[in-house]
Each structure stands twice: as structure tokens, then as C-alpha cells.
Write an enzyme that holds these catalytic residues in place. Structure first.
Site, PDB file in Angstrom:
ATOM      1  N   SER A 450       0.717  -1.360   0.197  1.00  0.00           N
ATOM      2  CA  SER A 450       0.132   0.117   0.159  1.00  0.00           C
ATOM      3  C   SER A 450       0.752   1.198   0.088  1.00  0.00           C
ATOM      4  CB  SER A 450      -0.875   0.055   1.138  1.00  0.00           C
ATOM      5  OG  SER A 450      -1.494  -1.139   1.182  1.00  0.00           O
ATOM      6  N   CYS A 643      -7.161  -0.728   7.490  1.00  0.00           N
ATOM      7  CA  CYS A 643      -6.054  -1.171   6.688  1.00  0.00           C
ATOM      8  C   CYS A 643      -5.025  -2.012   7.759  1.00  0.00           C
ATOM      9  CB  CYS A 643      -5.112  -0.153   6.109  1.00  0.00           C
ATOM     10  SG  CYS A 643      -3.664  -0.723   5.008  1.00  0.00           S
ATOM     11  N   ASP A 688      -8.374  -1.868   2.982  1.00  0.00           N
ATOM     12  CA  ASP A 688      -7.232  -2.401   2.555  1.00  0.00           C
ATOM     13  C   ASP A 688      -6.566  -3.320   3.306  1.00  0.00           C
ATOM     14  OD1 ASP A 688      -5.105  -2.447   0.676  1.00  0.00           O
ATOM     15  OD2 ASP A 688      -4.304  -0.631   1.334  1.00  0.00           O
ATOM     16  N   TRP A 690      -4.758  -7.308   4.172  1.00  0.00           N
ATOM     17  CA  TRP A 690      -3.913  -8.529   3.722  1.00  0.00           C
ATOM     18  C   TRP A 690      -3.795  -9.698   4.502  1.00  0.00           C
ATOM     19  CZ3 TRP A 690      -2.225  -3.492   3.827  1.00  0.00           C
ATOM     20  CH2 TRP A 690      -0.894  -3.406   4.684  1.00  0.00           C
TER      21      TRP A 690
HETATM   22  P1  FAD Z   1       6.738 -14.337   1.455  1.00  0.00           P
HETATM   23  O1  FAD Z   1       7.828 -15.039   1.014  1.00  0.00           O
HETATM   24  O2  FAD Z   1       5.771 -14.157   0.525  1.00  0.00           O
HETATM   25  O3  FAD Z   1       6.295 -14.977   2.750  1.00  0.00           O
HETATM   26  C1  FAD Z   1       4.886 -14.394   3.279  1.00  0.00           C
HETATM   27  C2  FAD Z   1       4.271 -15.555   4.205  1.00  0.00           C
HETATM   28  O4  FAD Z   1       4.138 -16.782   3.669  1.00  0.00           O
HETATM   29  C3  FAD Z   1       5.526 -16.032   5.124  1.00  0.00           C
HETATM   30  O5  FAD Z   1       5.534 -15.166   6.528  1.00  0.00           O
HETATM   31  C4  FAD Z   1       4.776 -17.179   5.672  1.00  0.00           C
HETATM   32  O6  FAD Z   1       3.466 -17.045   6.616  1.00  0.00           O
HETATM   33  C5  FAD Z   1       4.301 -17.715   4.440  1.00  0.00           C
HETATM   34  N1  FAD Z   1       5.140 -18.722   3.756  1.00  0.00           N
HETATM   35  C6  FAD Z   1       6.064 -18.485   2.840  1.00  0.00           C
HETATM   36  N2  FAD Z   1       6.824 -19.614   2.414  1.00  0.00           N
HETATM   37  C7  FAD Z   1       6.339 -20.610   3.435  1.00  0.00           C
HETATM   38  C8  FAD Z   1       6.864 -21.891   3.504  1.00  0.00           C
HETATM   39  N3  FAD Z   1       7.683 -22.425   2.879  1.00  0.00           N
HETATM   40  N4  FAD Z   1       6.143 -22.335   4.708  1.00  0.00           N
HETATM   41  C9  FAD Z   1       5.280 -21.672   5.528  1.00  0.00           C
HETATM   42  N5  FAD Z   1       4.675 -20.684   5.165  1.00  0.00           N
HETATM   43  C10 FAD Z   1       5.332 -19.939   4.084  1.00  0.00           C
HETATM   44  N6  FAD Z   1       2.957  -5.568   3.422  1.00  0.00           N
HETATM   45  C11 FAD Z   1       3.695  -4.641   4.188  1.00  0.00           C
HETATM   46  O7  FAD Z   1       4.785  -4.764   4.926  1.00  0.00           O
HETATM   47  N7  FAD Z   1       3.330  -3.186   3.826  1.00  0.00           N
HETATM   48  C12 FAD Z   1       2.119  -2.795   3.294  1.00  0.00           C
HETATM   49  O8  FAD Z   1       1.994  -1.725   2.930  1.00  0.00           O
HETATM   50  C13 FAD Z   1       1.397  -4.026   2.504  1.00  0.00           C
HETATM   51  N8  FAD Z   1       0.355  -3.824   1.831  1.00  0.00           N
HETATM   52  C14 FAD Z   1      -0.119  -4.669   1.152  1.00  0.00           C
HETATM   53  C15 FAD Z   1      -1.307  -4.478   0.260  1.00  0.00           C
HETATM   54  C16 FAD Z   1      -1.810  -5.562  -0.438  1.00  0.00           C
HETATM   55  C17 FAD Z   1      -3.017  -5.341  -1.566  1.00  0.00           C
HETATM   56  C18 FAD Z   1      -1.530  -6.941  -0.237  1.00  0.00           C
HETATM   57  C19 FAD Z   1      -2.052  -7.878  -0.854  1.00  0.00           C
HETATM   58  C20 FAD Z   1      -0.260  -7.034   0.499  1.00  0.00           C
HETATM   59  C21 FAD Z   1       0.343  -5.960   1.506  1.00  0.00           C
HETATM   60  N9  FAD Z   1       1.317  -6.325   2.147  1.00  0.00           N
HETATM   61  C22 FAD Z   1       1.867  -5.282   2.848  1.00  0.00           C
HETATM   62  C23 FAD Z   1       1.917  -7.637   2.138  1.00  0.00           C
HETATM   63  C24 FAD Z   1       3.134  -8.004   1.356  1.00  0.00           C
HETATM   64  O9  FAD Z   1       2.487  -7.940  -0.059  1.00  0.00           O
HETATM   65  C25 FAD Z   1       3.893  -9.343   1.262  1.00  0.00           C
HETATM   66  O10 FAD Z   1       3.004 -10.438   1.545  1.00  0.00           O
HETATM   67  C26 FAD Z   1       4.747  -9.276   2.537  1.00  0.00           C
HETATM   68  O11 FAD Z   1       5.676  -8.226   2.559  1.00  0.00           O
HETATM   69  C27 FAD Z   1       5.646 -10.530   2.514  1.00  0.00           C
HETATM   70  O12 FAD Z   1       6.351 -10.736   1.403  1.00  0.00           O
HETATM   71  P2  FAD Z   1       7.613 -11.565   1.411  1.00  0.00           P
HETATM   72  O13 FAD Z   1       7.732 -11.919  -0.180  1.00  0.00           O
HETATM   73  O14 FAD Z   1       8.630 -10.953   2.002  1.00  0.00           O
HETATM   74  O15 FAD Z   1       7.105 -12.929   2.418  1.00  0.00           O
END
Ligand code: FAD
Length: 690
Positions: A450, A643, A688, A690
Site C-alpha cells: 500500500s 488497513c 485495504d 491482506w
Molecule cells: P513471502 O515470502 O511471500 O512469505 C509470506 C508469508 O507466507 C510468510 O510469512 C509465511 O507465513 C508464508 N510462507 C511463505 N513460504 C512459506 C513456507 N515455505 N512454509 C510456510 N509458510 C510460508 N506488507 C507490508 O509490509 N506493507 C504494506 O503496506 C503492505 N501492503 C499490502 C497491500 C496489499 C493489497 C497486499 C495484498 C499485501 C500487502 N502487504 C504489505 C503484504 C506484502 O504484499 C507481502 O505479502 C509481505 O511483504 C511478505 O512478502 P515476502 O515476499 O517478504 O514474504
């Protein structure tokens, strides 16, 4: 791979265990070619390709088309898995299709010996996914009409439906429910139940597996299909390109499309074509050692990208080096990681999910979601390629036994390499056709954030507020680390002077393919959202944003401060922010004071520090304390925004708001809930989450 008797036996077991082979939608997709050089193609539609479903089925000799409405790729994956399973188990001639690539006014002309499947995700507040908007408007429209004159209009149509939703949202699975209703009303014939998967309960995968078997049985009986022995047929041929090396200019080393390869990237930048944006600034927002939250300023001035306050930015991550290495190692690909290959579809409607020629390394690093959890169905698929009988038996058991899978795999959060290594006790998996991996591993997805800046204040710079994902998980020695946020952390460290950042020991190819991201860049695109301030700045607003949920509200308050500076009449702005402790994770503490100076009593910040007192205090408790005032603001037509965390916070805020209305207006809770629903419908209540 050659099949011996045991393979056949195991395959039959797999078959009886109703396990299927599967692939990705993009592989079976029809008209998209996001990698071609012209921008028209980057959006998908190739000149001359038909948008007529009946024509498409005929010209490709298919009798089953599986449409997906997908936002993050899961619905697309499920569609592909159905396609693969329909083909391998029942000999259906299946194809997967993006809803936005077809017209639906001749859905009535699909012959009754064919079947149309819909795999539909519900997005946000009961909305269709971006690619399903037109279809949804058409099919649920008041005066939907078709080219023929059947009565009822869709009497010919046999369909199957599965929805992907999240029960923590108000409009749970509304997409599949509404489409199903609309199709029934038009006289179409559903085969099996309309399935519903629940991401909120974490049961999506099992819901899908449990739904599909009765559906296949119903379909087989309706269409007179005979189940046959499933044998793996690769969807792709992998051609080693002896004449090319990774330094050959035509070889993709992670570049998302041809323009990027040729260094001529230009807009429109979108979900098929990221902008490689310079990071103008980055800093840490937390003041504790063990947790990180990033503030980043992404410069879009060199692009034709624009955004509006409340929109989302998508970040395209790359996988951490160690995970790439682990994957390569267990699959015995290390010795050829830099070999150049072309990947060719063996099936006319299949599509390669990344541009080629490319290297194994680039595919695994830039295009496959190798860190995410593994599906039980995929484990079953891999059984037949196990390096020894013991591993084969174990994979088959894991694939067929939900509880066993949970206990051995899910609780340990194992990714693919982790599963393979654990099961084979380190023995390399040399027999897995690379096609299987391309077919079955999800395409690496962009992550959304966001936007935490106002487009009025900084139209060409986008702020991101992202907490770095590091979860302590039972059954894991190391905390689980998020893919995108740790990549961003590496970029932040680089920008702040570390020449070789290794956040928590992880390395990232932050220079990008051929050093094209040199000088601290990140690939992004912007997604427009409906989460918007009222157009009249004098309207009061109530903002509920604990943790990083505060991101869009920083933008909202920043915008209102600017409007006040510009002499506009700005309405009351009340922000509820929560975190653990004032001294640890109080986001933008100083900035709020600055906005306060400009907005005066028009701005109020209400804080909830959950770990400071003896009792945990959250934003919803603070909201309740302000019951009377909140009700008065709502009577003055205040807009209400939430949010952040969808699972708990947003739900509780929703129910607290109902309580507030009931208590102050002397009405029943049921009536109050009705009012809240109406507020949502009128966009006076926006989420908003997630
Ligand atoms: P990922 O690698 O995608 O992992 C995320 C989670 O998935 C992990 O914590 C775990 O719970 C699970 N996971 C992944 N792999 C495994 C596995 N092997 N086994 C078990 N569980 C697993 N985030 C913010 O910080 N700020 C924002 O403003 C924000 N806005 C968003 C707005 C929208 C519309 C949406 C959809 C999401 C938003 N998010 C926001 C969340 C963001 O998109 C990400 O999901 C978040 O930052 C995590 O991404 P990542 O790739 O670091 O983690």
C-alpha cells in the site's frame, strides 16, 4: 524417463489415490505473449487471435476450457491443475484460458458435449479480479443477452465452478457464488458442486483437493468419460542450446521481456512489464535490533508511471542465493546451472512462463516461487521421479495422507528443496524432468504494498512501508524469511553503504541480470485501487491502521496536511495506530507531530501500545473508548477506513463498529450490522487488508 513396473504400480496408486498431475495456467494459456517486443503484445492480445470461445475450441480440437479469474496466480494454478488432471485421467482435451482474452456473448453456442470450467478468485471487498471484471459485468448484468436464441439462453452449457476466497472478508467467495447464480439463472447446467476454498482458514489446498474428486466423478458420468491410467507427459521440451553461452546477447538472464533484454524498456509498465525504478532513499523505521521495517522511496520520474493516493505498488523480487543453490543442488542441476536452454511447448495451447533462451539459474532465481510451501498434490506428482524406492514410497504416502503431510511437511514449513532433501535423506533427485518443475512450481509473484505517500505531495516518488518478514516457526531452527521483504532489506543495506549486503546471511543478485539494476534499482509496477479518500476534503475521516496498516494513512494524512497548506477546508482526521511499544515500532512518530502542526485540531492520533501495560490494548479497544465521538462523526457522514491484518484486526474493528452504532443509536446489533454493510456498499467503509 523410462517407466519400470514399479513406476507403473506407483502411478496406478497415485491414480487411485486421485492424485493428478498439474501445470500452470500460463503454460496452457492461449493468447498471451508477454515477452514479445511490442507493447501491444505485452498486454496479451496478439493480432489475429480469436476471442470467440467456440471458434477457439474448434480450431484447437479441445472439449474442455478452463477459465481463471486470478489476481495473485493461485486461481490460475488451480485452473492448470484441473487441465492437466482432466487430460491425464480422463483424456479430456483441455485448455486453460484467461477470462480477459475472450468474449462471452456466444457462451450459449458452446456445444453440450463440451464443458466450461470457471476457477474464480474473489478479490478485496467481494470484487472480481482485474482480469474478470468484464466477464463479471457481462454475466451478472441486468440485460445479459447472447448471440443465439436458446430458451433458456444457456441451456446448452455444462459448467464446473470453483471459487477462491477468504472467510475473514465480508463477501466470502462472492465471485463464484454470484457467477454460479447468474449461470443457473440463465439455464446453464452445473456439474458437481460449486466448490469454495478458504484462504482465511488456511484450508485452500485441502478444500480444492476435497472438492475436485466428486466433481470429476460427476463429470465423468455426465460426459461418459472413462478414467485411464495417468502417465506423465511433459508439457515442454527442454532444448540445450550448445551454441549459446550465458554471455550471448540473446540469452535472457532474468530480464522479464524482450525490451528489457535489448535495453529498450519503455512503458506502459504493468503486470507484464515492470519499471526498473531507482530507489531514491531508504531507511529503517523500527528501533529494535531483531525486527525490521523499511521505508523506501521509489523514483518513478523516469517512467510514465503515475499513481493516486491509496494505490498499490508491486515489487518484483528475486530469490535468495542460498535457496537457489539448495534447489539446484538437490535436483542435481548445479553443474549445468549456466547452460543455455530453450523451452518449447509440446502442446499448442501451452505457454512457457518466462522468456527463452535462458539458463537454469535465471529460471530458478527470477521466475519460480521456490521458497513457498509445497502442495500435497505436487509431492504426489514427484513420487514417480524419486531417486530410490524408499523415497518413492514416502512421497506417495505424503501425497495421499493429509494428516501425515501436515505433520511431516506443513508444520516444518518446508519448501520444495526442503521436502526433497528430507525425504531422500540428501540423495539427489536426478530423474525429475525439468518440464515438471516448470509446470508445477508457481511463477514467482510480485508482492503488493500500500503506497504510503500522497500523490498530491510527491507525484513522482512512491513510498513503501514494509515490515521485513521473519517468522519464528515451531519446528524450524531458522526463522522463516520472506522473499520480497528480505530482498528489499538487502537493497536498503546496499543503499546505506554496505557494498555486499547479506541480510541474515542471505545473498541476492541485487545488481540484476547483466548488472542492469546497477545503482540500486527495483522492478515495480503500480496497481490502481479503490481505496480512496473522499473527493470532498472537508468530510471527516476515521482511519484504523495498526502496524504497517498505517501505510496508506500516512499518505492520507500527508495529503490532508498539504490540502490544509493550500488553504482548503480539511475535515476532522482521526487515526488509530497500534504497535507493540512506543520505543520499538512506533512508525513515523516524528512525522505525525509535523502534520499536527499543520492540521491542528483537525488531526488526532490515537495510539494503542499492546505490550506496554499489563493488559494488551489494540486499536479496536481504543475505538470502543471513543464510541460516542465515532458515532457523531459517522452521523456527519465520516468515511471509515481499515488497513492491515485481515485475519483478526479488520474483523474485530468491523464488529466493534457495529457495537458502537448499536449502543449510541439505541438499535439492535443486527440493525447496526445492517448499517455497517450499507456503509460498505456505499464506499463509506473501505478496507485495504491482506
Ligand atoms: P513471502 O515470502 O511471500 O512469505 C509470506 C508469508 O507466507 C510468510 O510469512 C509465511 O507465513 C508464508 N510462507 C511463505 N513460504 C512459506 C513456507 N515455505 N512454509 C510456510 N509458510 C510460508 N506488507 C507490508 O509490509 N506493507 C504494506 O503496506 C503492505 N501492503 C499490502 C497491500 C496489499 C493489497 C497486499 C495484498 C499485501 C500487502 N502487504 C504489505 C503484504 C506484502 O504484499 C507481502 O505479502 C509481505 O511483504 C511478505 O512478502 P515476502 O515476499 O517478504 O514474504
Amino acid at each position: 524417463a523410462e517407466l519400470d513396473t514399479l513406476d507403473i504400480v506407483v502411478l496406478s496408486v497415485i491414480l487411485l489415490g486421485t492424485i493428478a498431475y498439474f501445470t500452470k495456467g500460463k503454460l496452457w494459456g492461449v493468447t498471451k505473449d508477454p515477452y514479445a517486443s511490442s507493447i501491444g503484445n505485452a498486454n496479451g492480445v496478439k493480432a489475429g487471435k480469436t476471442r470467440n470461445i467456440v471458434e477457439k475450441l474448434e480450431e484447437s480440437g479441445k472439449n474442455c476450457i478452463i477459465f481463471y479469474g486470478s489476481q495473485t496466480g493461485t486461481a490460475e494454478d488451480y485452473a492448470s491443475r484441473l487441465a492437466k488432471e482432466g487430460k491425464s485421467r480422463f483424456g479430456l482435451e483441455t485448455m486453460v484460458a484467461d477470462l480477459e482474452d475472450f468474449d462471452f456473448d456466444n457462451l450459449d453456442a458452446v456445444p453440450s458435449d463440451k464443458v466450461v470450467m470457471f476457477v474464480l478468485a474473489t478479490y478485496g471487498e467481494g470484487e472480481p479480479t482485474d482480469n474478470a471484471v468484464d466477464f463479471y459485468e457481462f454475466i451478472s448484468g441486468e440485460d445479459v443477452s447472447f448471440s443465439g436464441d436458446n430458451d433458456p439462453p444457456l441451456d446448452n452449457l455444462n459448467y464446473v465452478a470453483f471459487g477462491l476466497g477468504n472467510n475473514t472478508y465480508e463477501h466470502y467467495n462472492s465471485m463464484v457464488r454470484n457467477v454460479n447464480k447468474a449461470l443457473e439463472k440463465l439455464g446453464a447446467h452445473r456439474i458437481g458442486d460449486a466448490g469454495e476454498g478458504d484462504d482465511g482458514a488456511g484450508t485452500m489446498e485441502e478444500d480444492f483437493l476435497a472438492w475436485k474428486d466428486p466433481m470429476w466423478a460427476a463429470l465423468a458420468s455426465k460426459m461418459g468419460l472413462e478414467e485411464r491410467e495417468a502417465v506423465y507427459e511433459p508439457v515442454f521440451s527442454i532444448v540445450e542450446r550448445e551454441g549459446l553461452t550465458k554471455d550471448s546477447p540473446e540469452v535472457y538472464l532474468g530480464e522479464p521481456n524482450k525490451m528489457h533484454l535489448e535495453g529498450t524498456a519503455k512503458g506502459p509498465f504493468n503486470a507484464h512489464n515492470p519499471y526498473i525504478a531507482p530507489i531514491a532513499e531508504s531507511r529503517e523505521l523500527f528501533s529494535v535490533k531483531d525486527r525490521n521495517c523499511l521505508h523506501m522511496e521509489v523514483d518513478i520520474s523516469g517512467s510514465n508511471l503515475s499513481y493516486q493516493t491509496g494505490d498499490h505498488i508491486a515489487v518484483w523480487p528475486t530469490n535468495p542465493g542460498q535457496e537457489v543453490d539448495r534447489f539446484m543442488d538437490i535436483l542435481d542441476l548445479t553443474h549445468k546451472r549456466d547452460n543455455v536452454i530453450s523451452v518449447k511447448p509440446l502442446e499448442p495451447t501451452a505457454k512457457v512462463p518466462f522468456p527463452t533462451p535462458t539458463t537454469y539459474d535465471a529460471i530458478v532465481r527470477y521466475h519460480l516461487e521456490i521458497c513457498s510451501p509445497v502442495s500435497r498434490q505436487f509431492v504426489a506428482t514427484l513420487a514417480s521421479f524419486a531417486p530410490d524406492d524408499e523415497s518413492k514410497a514416502e512421497m506417495t504416502r505424503l501425497g495421499g495422507d493429509k494428516e501425515y503431510f501436515h505433520e511431516k511437511i506443513s508444520v516444518h514449513h518446508l519448501n520444495i528443496a526442503g521436502v526433497l532433501k528430507t525425504v531422500s535423506k540428501g540423495k539427489k533427485w536426478t530423474n525429475v524432468p525439468f518440464s515438471v518443475l516448470i509446470e508445477s512450481v508457481t511463477k514467482l509473484q510480485p508482492r503488493y504494498y500500500s503506497i504510503s505517500s500522497s500523490s498530491l505531495v510527491q507525484p513522482k516518488k512512491i513510498s513503501i512501508t514494509a515490515v521485513v518478514e521473519a517468522q519464528e516457526l515451531p519446528g524450524r531452527e531458522e526463522p522463516f524469511r520472506g522473499v520480497a521483504t528480505n530482498y528489499l532489506l538487502a537493497l536498503k543495506q546496499k543503499q546505506n553503504g554496505d557494498p555486499n549486503p547479506t541480510p541474515f546471511g542471505a545473498t541476492y543478485e541485487i545488481m540484476g541480470p547483466r548488472n542492469k539494476y546497477d545503482g540500486i534499482h527495483v522492478p515495480v509496477h503500480v496497481r490502481h485501487s479503490n481505496f480512496k479518500l473522499p473527493s470532498d476534503p472537508s468530510k471527516p475521516i476515521i482511519l484504523i491502521g495498526p502496524g504497517t496498516g498505517v501505510a496508506p494513512f500516512r499518505a492520507f494524512v500527508q495529503e490532508r496536511a498539504q490540502q490544509a497548506k493550500n488553504g482548503e477546508n480539511v475535515g476532522k482526521t482521526i487515526l488509530f495506530f497500534g504497535c507493540r511499544r512506543r520505543s520499538e515500532d512506533y512508525l513515523y512518530e516524528q512525522e505525525w507531530d509535523e502534520y499536527k502542526k499543520v492540521l491542528g485540531d483537525k488531526f488526532e492520533l490515537v495510539t494503542a501500545f499492546s505490550r506496554e501495560g499489563s493488559k494488551k490494548v489494540y486499536v479496536q479497544h481504543r475505538l470502543k473508548e471513543r464510541s460516542k465521538e465515532i458515532n457523531e462523526l459517522l452521523e456527519k457522514k465520516a468515511y471509515f477506513y481499515v488497513c492491515g491484518d485481515a485475519a483478526n484486526m479488520a474483523r474485530e474493528v468491523n464488529s466493534v463498529l457495529s457495537q458502537i452504532l448499536a449502543e449510541n443509536r439505541g438499535i439492535t446489533e443486527a440493525k447496526a450490522e445492517e448499517i455497517v454493510k450499507n456503509m460498505r456498499a456505499a464506499n463509506q467503509y473501505q478496507e485495504d487488508v491482506w
